[in-house]
Each structure stands twice: as C-alpha cells, then as structure tokens.
Design a protein around this motif. Structure first.
Motif, PDB file in Angstrom:
ATOM      1  N   THR A 122       0.812  -1.222   0.000  1.00 23.42           N
ATOM      2  CA  THR A 122       0.000   0.000   0.000  1.00 23.42           C
ATOM      3  C   THR A 122       0.843   1.269   0.000  1.00 23.42           C
ATOM      4  O   THR A 122       0.300   2.361   0.135  1.00 23.42           O
ATOM      5  CB  THR A 122      -0.931   0.014   1.234  1.00 23.42           C
ATOM      6  N   ASP A 123       2.150   1.150  -0.158  1.00 23.97           N
ATOM      7  CA  ASP A 123       3.021   2.311  -0.046  1.00 23.97           C
ATOM      8  C   ASP A 123       4.087   2.292  -1.127  1.00 23.97           C
ATOM      9  O   ASP A 123       5.062   1.532  -1.062  1.00 23.97           O
ATOM     10  CB  ASP A 123       3.681   2.344   1.336  1.00 23.97           C
ATOM     11  N   LEU A 142      -3.328 -12.506  -1.024  1.00 25.02           N
ATOM     12  CA  LEU A 142      -2.677 -11.443  -0.261  1.00 25.02           C
ATOM     13  C   LEU A 142      -3.250 -11.348   1.148  1.00 25.02           C
ATOM     14  O   LEU A 142      -2.511 -11.140   2.117  1.00 25.02           O
ATOM     15  CB  LEU A 142      -2.832 -10.108  -0.994  1.00 25.02           C
ATOM     16  N   ASP A 143      -4.571 -11.499   1.271  1.00 25.85           N
ATOM     17  CA  ASP A 143      -5.186 -11.446   2.600  1.00 25.85           C
ATOM     18  C   ASP A 143      -4.711 -12.591   3.488  1.00 25.85           C
ATOM     19  O   ASP A 143      -4.661 -12.455   4.716  1.00 25.85           O
ATOM     20  CB  ASP A 143      -6.715 -11.479   2.471  1.00 25.85           C
ATOM     21  N   LYS A 144      -4.344 -13.710   2.882  1.00 26.53           N
ATOM     22  CA  LYS A 144      -3.825 -14.843   3.655  1.00 26.53           C
ATOM     23  C   LYS A 144      -2.324 -14.712   3.940  1.00 26.53           C
ATOM     24  O   LYS A 144      -1.753 -15.557   4.640  1.00 26.53           O
ATOM     25  CB  LYS A 144      -4.097 -16.151   2.908  1.00 26.53           C
ATOM     26  N   GLY A 145      -1.691 -13.679   3.378  1.00 25.62           N
ATOM     27  CA  GLY A 145      -0.272 -13.476   3.625  1.00 25.62           C
ATOM     28  C   GLY A 145       0.638 -14.314   2.756  1.00 25.62           C
ATOM     29  O   GLY A 145       1.819 -14.502   3.071  1.00 25.62           O
ATOM     30  N   ASP A 205       3.885  -8.554   2.839  1.00 27.61           N
ATOM     31  CA  ASP A 205       4.834  -7.458   3.036  1.00 27.61           C
ATOM     32  C   ASP A 205       5.136  -7.202   4.503  1.00 27.61           C
ATOM     33  O   ASP A 205       5.861  -6.268   4.842  1.00 27.61           O
ATOM     34  CB  ASP A 205       4.305  -6.175   2.385  1.00 27.61           C
ATOM     35  N   GLY A 206       4.566  -8.025   5.391  1.00 22.25           N
ATOM     36  CA  GLY A 206       4.831  -7.880   6.814  1.00 22.25           C
ATOM     37  C   GLY A 206       3.972  -6.871   7.524  1.00 22.25           C
ATOM     38  O   GLY A 206       4.131  -6.652   8.725  1.00 22.25           O
ATOM     39  N   VAL A 207       3.037  -6.252   6.818  1.00 23.56           N
ATOM     40  CA  VAL A 207       2.177  -5.220   7.395  1.00 23.56           C
ATOM     41  C   VAL A 207       0.864  -5.853   7.856  1.00 23.56           C
ATOM     42  O   VAL A 207       0.240  -6.627   7.120  1.00 23.56           O
ATOM     43  CB  VAL A 207       1.896  -4.105   6.374  1.00 23.56           C
TER      44      VAL A 207
END
Length: 544
Positions: A29-30, A342-345, A402-404
């Motif tokens: 997101t960045d 992505l939601d599952k990491g 991404d660790g966030v």
C-alpha cells in the motif's frame, strides 16, 4: 566432452551516483516517490546510500562529503525515473495458439515447438534472441523454464550468464503422459540429467556478488548470490511419475538452497486429470506436498483453481505464487484469487507465461493483473448469489506478505491498487523468487537492479499558452494557431523515447507520469536496464 572455461569475471564497476526522482515499493500500500534523491551504487553493484532532498547544485558537495568525488553522476531530467523490476516465470515459446485451452494447447502448440530444442544450434540461436528481448523489455530477473533437453537448458543458462541477467533457469522433468517425440526415456535418466544440469550451472555460470562495504555481516546470508542459478522444474504433476517427484524432493532435502518451480491448478481439465492420478490425496496441492516439494523457495505458477485449504497449505509451507493473468485470459483458464492470496499473507509475484501469455515484459503482466482483479470485482458485484462483503474489522487483523498487519479481508474489498500492482511486479516478485533480501527496492545494502525510465513530454502537451486566452491577444493567437492547423506549421521534434501511447506534459506530477508509464509505457521508454549495477540493455543504454 571438455567444456571451455567460463568467461573471466567482469571488471569492477565504476561508482555511479544517480540524482533525480526514484520510485520504489515499500509495501503493498506504499509506493515511495523520492524527489531530488541521490543514490550511490558502489563497485559491487550494491546501493551504498540514498540521500533525500539533495538539490541539483549540492550534488557534488554531498558526494565529496561521502568520499565519492570521483563517481560518475547520472542526472535524471524532468520525466525520468528508476524503478526496480522483478518477476516470475517466463517461457521461451512464440506467442500464438490462443484458440486452444491448456491441455490441447500443450499438445498442439507447445510440445512440438519445444521438441525442436533437441537441436542445440537452434537452441542457442533462439535463446540469444529470447534473452535479448527479455532484457530490453525490462526483465531484470526471470524464472525461466527450459525444455527437457539438459544440453539446451545449459545453453539457456549460459546465455543468461554471459548477458548478466539475473535468472533461475530450469531443465524440465517430463517422464510420463507426454508425446513420444517429447518425453524423457526413463525416470532414472530424467533425474541424472537434472543433477548434471544443476552441477553445470553452479560451476560454469557462477557470478557471486563481490564484497561490498554496504552489506554488513549481519545482513549476509548463506544462500548463493550468483546471478544465474539452477531451479528444479517438474513441468507439472501430470507429466512426472511419483518416482520422479520423489527424486526431486530428495534433491531438495540434500540441498536447502535448490529452488523448484512448477505449475499448479491452471485449468479445470488439468486439475481433473491430476486428481485422477492421485485418488487418495486431498488436493492437487497436497500431491506436491506429499513429495516435499512445497518449500520456502518453491514457485507455483498460475494457481487459478485452488480451495481455501490449498491456499492455507501454501501459506503454511511459505511457498510463492506467480500470477499469470494474461495467459489465464488467453487460454481461458480463469482468474486467480490474488486478493484472497494477499489477505492470507501468501507471497505473490507476477509472470508473463509466454507463450500462454502474449507479451514479454512485466508491464503487460501489471495491466493484465489489474484487469483480472477488476473482473473478479465485477463477478462479485453481479452474481445473484453474492452478498456484500463485511467491512474490514480492525479487531480481526492479518499480516500480509509485506509484513504489514491490516484488517482481515482488506484486499478482497476492491480491485488491486496501483501500489499493490507495483509491489507485485517488484518486491513481491523478489519474495517469490526468494531474493528479496538482495533486490526488489532501493534500500541500502541491496543490489542495484533497476530501470531507467524515460518519458519524453509530447510536443502538444507543453506548458501553457504563449498568450492570454482572452481579449484581442487571445484572438490573434487563435487566428495564428488555426492557420497553422489548416496549412501546417513548425512542430517540436519528438524525443528519442517517443511512444505514441504515452502522452505526458512537462508540468505533470511524477505520480501521474508513473501511472501513465505503467499502463501505456513500453520498451521505447526503457533507456537502460541495470542488474547488480551494470547496464545490460535498454533502448539507449548508458555507457560503462
């Protein structure tokens, strides 16, 4: 047969300092836009420093303070930027055959084309062209499938090594359910040729990262740092016997740094065929796990038709997924659930999958993935049985790749943002290839893999008007411009980076120019392509 010794190592690089606008991904997101940034690349091709907010007249002073007075300075003019560029699997076949779905496409198009690579002279000619096109389309890292021919696959690895491309190159394993003209003679031969291939690449394509003062001892990893590395490549479970997959799992047991790439759940017919071969196994994904092939350095291409349990298993094994949206559209396979991943990491990157995909270069993968995520949103919106997703709850969070930490279901709420797409194409791809400690963005201590992007402003989009828009002067200007439009007049020369699809103006913000580049840019806008600080290609490459 004797093999000529590998080429001598390339001479040390000259220190370079880049001044201007840099763009890189920090998270999903960045995206960070660094204006007036000064980035130094040392003799090892490693980023030594990134200084923000350095005005043009202070560059030499700042370099002198750092002891870099002799560095070559590359000044990035207005409309130029650098972004890192890493992605997943690439195939080396030509792009046609879109009338077929996967299994017929393999039989009718791909297998006959790949069988030609038994001819090593043909292989070298073709691979020289393929690698050149990959580099100049902006591919700094590729996970490449060769063919089942271990000699031709050695040639592919050698070409990547000589050109300086970062690549994971694999020899395919195919010892069952393949055409007689394109199948390995036995499981034993398949595994023996694979071991011979791995040994060749490690001996003859070895280019470890030179020592760099920018890399502290605490950041040094025991993993190989050679630009070209071997990767085990069972084509998919359908084409490999249990004994073959077991043998590949044994190789990974013996060598923790040996990665693997394969296909998974690309097409419904493929899934059905694979499951018929493993009636006692819970899922296609579980079949790979049965042979210990799901690991932190496993790249799983496509993953279109996976259950939640399969995604959870991939996450538990820390394997990565390469999304190949263009290919999945072209072969009518479906759309991968990238937001759920992505939601599952789960680690996710992008792949072009030529020739299932129709375009070289990660820009095409960005655009296709954006369309795929919007398509999923359309289906959710228009499905009669669908119900609105609950709003994300901050009390129920999940950690992304991404660790966030974000609210659960954060990415499933809408289509992928520009920042998410850029992350998947760069740092996400580096995670999937298991090289994110070394490349993927512009952090100090990482190797400088980057693109010098040039977006020359269009002559018709110059700043403002030469006169006021109203009154007599405005009427005079109108008459002059109308006459020129009718009769022709002087037109500003187009820049070398001219691309008719990419229209920018001199006063546009870099964020706007960057988005335009991602969705309208092409190889004409890629001035230089860097891998480990060295220029290896581009439309207008900088001199050494």
């Amino acid at each position: 047969m004797a093999i000529a010794p590998p080429p001598r190592p390339a001479p040390p690089l000259r220190r370079r300092a880049f001044h201007g606008t840099l763009v890189h991904a920090l998270s999903l997101t960045d995206t960070e836009y660094l204006h007036d940034a000064l980035l130094g690349v040392d003799e090892a091709g490693v980023i030594a420093f990134v200084d923000k907010g350095v005005s043009s007249d202070k560059v030499e002073e700042r370099l002198d303070e750092r002891g870099w007075a002799q560095a070559q300075v590359v000044r990035l003019a207005k409309g130029e930027l650098i972004d890192t560029h890493v992605h997943g699997p690439q195939f080396v076949n030509l792009s046609y055959g879109q009338e077929f779905e996967l299994l017929d496409w393999l039989d009718q198009v791909t297998f006959p084309a790949e069988a030609k690579f038994k001819d090593v002279a043909y292989a070298r000619r073709t691979y020289e062209d393929v690698v050149d096109r990959l580099i100049n389309s902006g591919t700094t890292t590729a996970c490449l499938y060769g063919t089942l021919h271990h000699q031709s696959s050695k040639i592919l690895a050698a070409v990547c090594h000589r050109r300086g491309q970062r690549a994971f190159v694999g020899k395919c394993n195919m010892d069952r359910n393949s055409p007689p003209s394109y199948s390995e003679s036995s499981t034993e031969r398949s595994l023996a040729n694979t071991e011979d291939y791995v040994a060749f690449v490690r001996e003859h394509c070895n280019s470890p990262c030179p020592p760099s003062s920018a890399i502290t001892s605490s950041k040094r990893s025991s993993a190989p740092t050679s630009l070209v590395q071997p990767i085990l490549t069972p084509r998919f479970a359908i084409s490999c016997t249990d004994e073959c997959l077991q043998g590949l799992g044994d190789m990974m047991d013996r060598d923790e740094h040996l990665p693997l790439q394969t296909h998974l759940a690309e097409n419904p017919s493929e899934v059905e065929f694979a499951m018929s071969l493993y009636p006692g196994v819970a899922s296609y994904t579980a079949a790979y796990d049965r042979f210990r092939l799901l690991r932190h350095n496993t790249v799983l291409a496509h993953c279109v038709h996976l259950s939640d349990d399969e995604l959870d298993l991939i996450k538990a094994r820390n394997s990565g997924i390469s999304i190949c949206a263009d290919s999945n559209f072209n072969l009518r396979s479906g759309t991968a659930r990238v937001t759920d991943m992505l939601d599952k990491g789960i680690k996710v990157g992008l792949g072009t999958d030529v020739s299932g995909g129709l375009s070289l270069g990660i820009l095409s993968a960005i655009r296709a993935t954006s369309t795929a995520s919007k398509t999923i949103c359309f289906h959710k919106r228009d499905s009669p049985s669908s119900s609105p997703l609950p709003a994300p709850s901050p009390d129920d969070s999940a950690v992304g790749p991404d660790g966030v930490s974000r609210p659960a279901g954060f990415f499933a709420q809408k289509h992928l943002s520009l920042s998410a797409l850029f992350y998947l194409a760069t740092l996400g791809g580096a995670q999937v290839a298991n090289v994110d400690e070394r490349v993927g963005n512009f952090l100090v201590g990482k190797e400088f893999d980057a693109l010098l992007v040039q977006t020359a402003p269009s002559s018709s989009m110059a700043n403002g008007s030469s006169a006021a828009s109203g009154g007599a002067a405005g009427e005079d200007v109108f008459e002059d411009e109308l006459r020129a439009a009718l009769e022709g007049g002087e037109v500003k020369q187009r820049g070398e980076a001219f691309n008719p699809a990419l229209l920018t103006s001199e006063d546009e913000a870099i964020e706007r120019v960057f988005e335009k580049f991602l969705f309208s840019g092409d190889d004409r806008n890629l001035g230089s392509v860097f891998v480990r600080g060295r220029v290896i290609g581009g439309a207008r490459p900088l001199s050494a």
